[in-house]
Design a protein around this motif. Structure first.
Motif, PDB file in Angstrom:
ATOM      1  N   GLU A  35     105.060  46.406  55.361  1.00  0.00           N
ATOM      2  CA  GLU A  35     105.658  45.318  56.132  1.00  0.00           C
ATOM      3  C   GLU A  35     107.169  45.485  56.286  1.00  0.00           C
ATOM      4  O   GLU A  35     107.868  44.553  56.684  1.00  0.00           O
ATOM      5  N   LEU A  38     108.630  44.435  59.601  1.00  0.00           N
ATOM      6  CA  LEU A  38     108.506  43.051  60.045  1.00  0.00           C
ATOM      7  C   LEU A  38     109.796  42.283  59.745  1.00  0.00           C
ATOM      8  O   LEU A  38     110.509  42.587  58.789  1.00  0.00           O
ATOM      9  N   PRO A  65      98.801  33.716  66.199  1.00  0.00           N
ATOM     10  CA  PRO A  65      97.516  34.399  66.358  1.00  0.00           C
ATOM     11  C   PRO A  65      96.510  33.465  67.011  1.00  0.00           C
ATOM     12  O   PRO A  65      96.666  32.232  66.971  1.00  0.00           O
ATOM     13  N   VAL A  81     107.385  38.369  61.078  1.00  0.00           N
ATOM     14  CA  VAL A  81     106.992  38.462  62.479  1.00  0.00           C
ATOM     15  C   VAL A  81     107.285  39.861  63.011  1.00  0.00           C
ATOM     16  O   VAL A  81     108.124  40.593  62.476  1.00  0.00           O
ATOM     17  N   GLU A  82     106.568  40.219  64.074  1.00  0.00           N
ATOM     18  CA  GLU A  82     106.836  41.473  64.784  1.00  0.00           C
ATOM     19  C   GLU A  82     108.177  41.347  65.503  1.00  0.00           C
ATOM     20  O   GLU A  82     108.407  40.372  66.230  1.00  0.00           O
ATOM     21  N   ALA A  89     102.945  37.446  61.730  1.00  0.00           N
ATOM     22  CA  ALA A  89     102.038  38.291  60.963  1.00  0.00           C
ATOM     23  C   ALA A  89     101.439  37.545  59.774  1.00  0.00           C
ATOM     24  O   ALA A  89     100.228  37.497  59.595  1.00  0.00           O
ATOM     25  N   ARG A  90     102.288  36.947  58.947  1.00  0.00           N
ATOM     26  CA  ARG A  90     101.771  36.149  57.827  1.00  0.00           C
ATOM     27  C   ARG A  90     102.885  35.284  57.241  1.00  0.00           C
ATOM     28  O   ARG A  90     104.072  35.535  57.466  1.00  0.00           O
TER      29      ARG A  90
END
Length: 350
Positions: A35, A38, A65, A81-82, A89-90
């Motif tokens: 990650e 990210l 999502p 996040v991207e 993302a989480r």
């Protein structure tokens, strides 16, 4: 929560760094090697179908999502996040969390996350209610957040000092301040709990000055983040002027989260919070003759003895009993051997 029309991300003051926004080793250590690309962002607004974040590069609308439940996120959460798409993302684990139980629901409602201090705002008038204040304190204790009681509207109080004394007696070491939310020095008096990288949240009934205090803390640099409203003189109650939770920069440093007024606050899953709140009762209980003493009628009860000789207030014990029973009723029972349900009750008598 109120739906807002589609458009650009809200104008939120840009932090100078992630650390300024509250990022710490607690969150950094949760990032996995895969990650590394990210981008960390802090959730600044949560609406029914959309969320906005705030990072070192400023605010952005988060891309959720499919079938994402925004109710699982709180203002103040840290997410990864991207960088190109801002796709979420989480969520990272929370350091602290403020959540309340609502009647008829087994799922707690998230109020705010990763908060350092909870300002519990009440007034010196008829809004002052020890039972409700103790519920807020239990919520803060359970979530790992330091509580501070702020008393407003002292000009209409018959005895402001007595109100401060009653508030301070609700929990050991509890800071209590009387202030005018509109006063320019209000932010200065609250400075010990604010500062770079720190986050405060405000709770309290409608009409006690929460939104006014948020506007005072944020300062005059931008448009006021919260609307304000008057209270009804007949019952000292106000209208809900805050309809959604949001993160705002404090002019003197730090961040503030306002929350809508809570008309009801049920207690559940808050055993630690109640033990902290009623420490003087909990500490006496082991001296009772019976380990499952209800402190109602049993012989050899240390709590009843303390009430009788004036060391404990009878009304305080009654509120402890009421909140303890409510917490037991609203806390799911653990599963015991062979799948049997084990109630969150008392141990057997010695």
């Amino acid at each position: 929560m109120m739906e807002l029309p589609d458009g650009p991300a809200p104008a939120v003051a840009r932090p100078s760094s992630l650390a300024d926004l509250g990022w710490s080793a607690f969150f950094a250590d949760q990032r996995r090697p895969d990650e590394a690309d990210l981008v960390p962002m802090r959730v600044a607004k949560v609406h029914r179908t959309r969320m906005a974040g705030l990072g070192a590069d400023g605010p952005a609308k988060l891309v959720l999502p499919p079938l994402a439940d925004t109710g699982a996120f709180a203002v103040g959460d840290w997410v990864l996040v991207e960088p190109a798409t801002r796709a979420l993302a989480r969520r990272l684990d929370r350091r602290t969390v403020l959540a309340r139980h609502t009647e008829g629901s087994t799922v707690p409602q998230l109020a705010a996350a990763n908060v350092d201090t909870l300002f519990i705002v009440t007034s010196h008038n008829a809004d002052f209610n020890p039972d409700r204040l103790e519920r807020y304190l239990a919520m803060a204790n359970e979530g790992g957040v330091d509580p501070v009681i702020l008393l407003t509207k002292a000009d209409g109080a018959a005895d402001a000092a007595e109100c401060e004394r009653r508030a301070a007696a609700l929990q050991r070491g509890l800071p209590v301040l009387t202030l005018d939310p509109r006063s320019p020095d209000a932010a200065g008096r609250l400075a010990p709990w604010c500062g770079a990288g720190r986050t405060v949240a405000l709770v309290g009934s409608s009409g006690v000055g929460k939104s006014t205090l948020v506007n005072t803390l944020v300062g005059a640099g931008d448009a006021p983040p919260q609307l304000t409203g008057a209270i009804r003189e007949r019952d000292a109650k106000g209208r809900h002027t805050t309809t959604a939770r949001s993160l705002h920069r404090i002019a003197a440093g730090g961040w503030v989260i306002d929350t809508p007024g809570m008309r009801t606050l049920n207690i559940g899953d808050a055993a630690f919070g109640l033990d902290t709140l009623f420490a003087e009762i909990v500490e006496l209980a082991p001296a009772c003759r019976f380990s499952d003493c209800t402190h109602l009628h049993e012989p050899g009860c240390a709590v009843r003895a303390a009430v009788a000789d004036g060391r404990l207030d009878a009304d305080r014990v009654a509120r402890w009993r009421r909140l303890t029973e409510e917490n037991r009723a609203n806390t799911p029972a653990a599963t015991g051997p062979r799948g049997n349900r084990v109630p969150a009750g008392r141990p057997r008598r010695r």
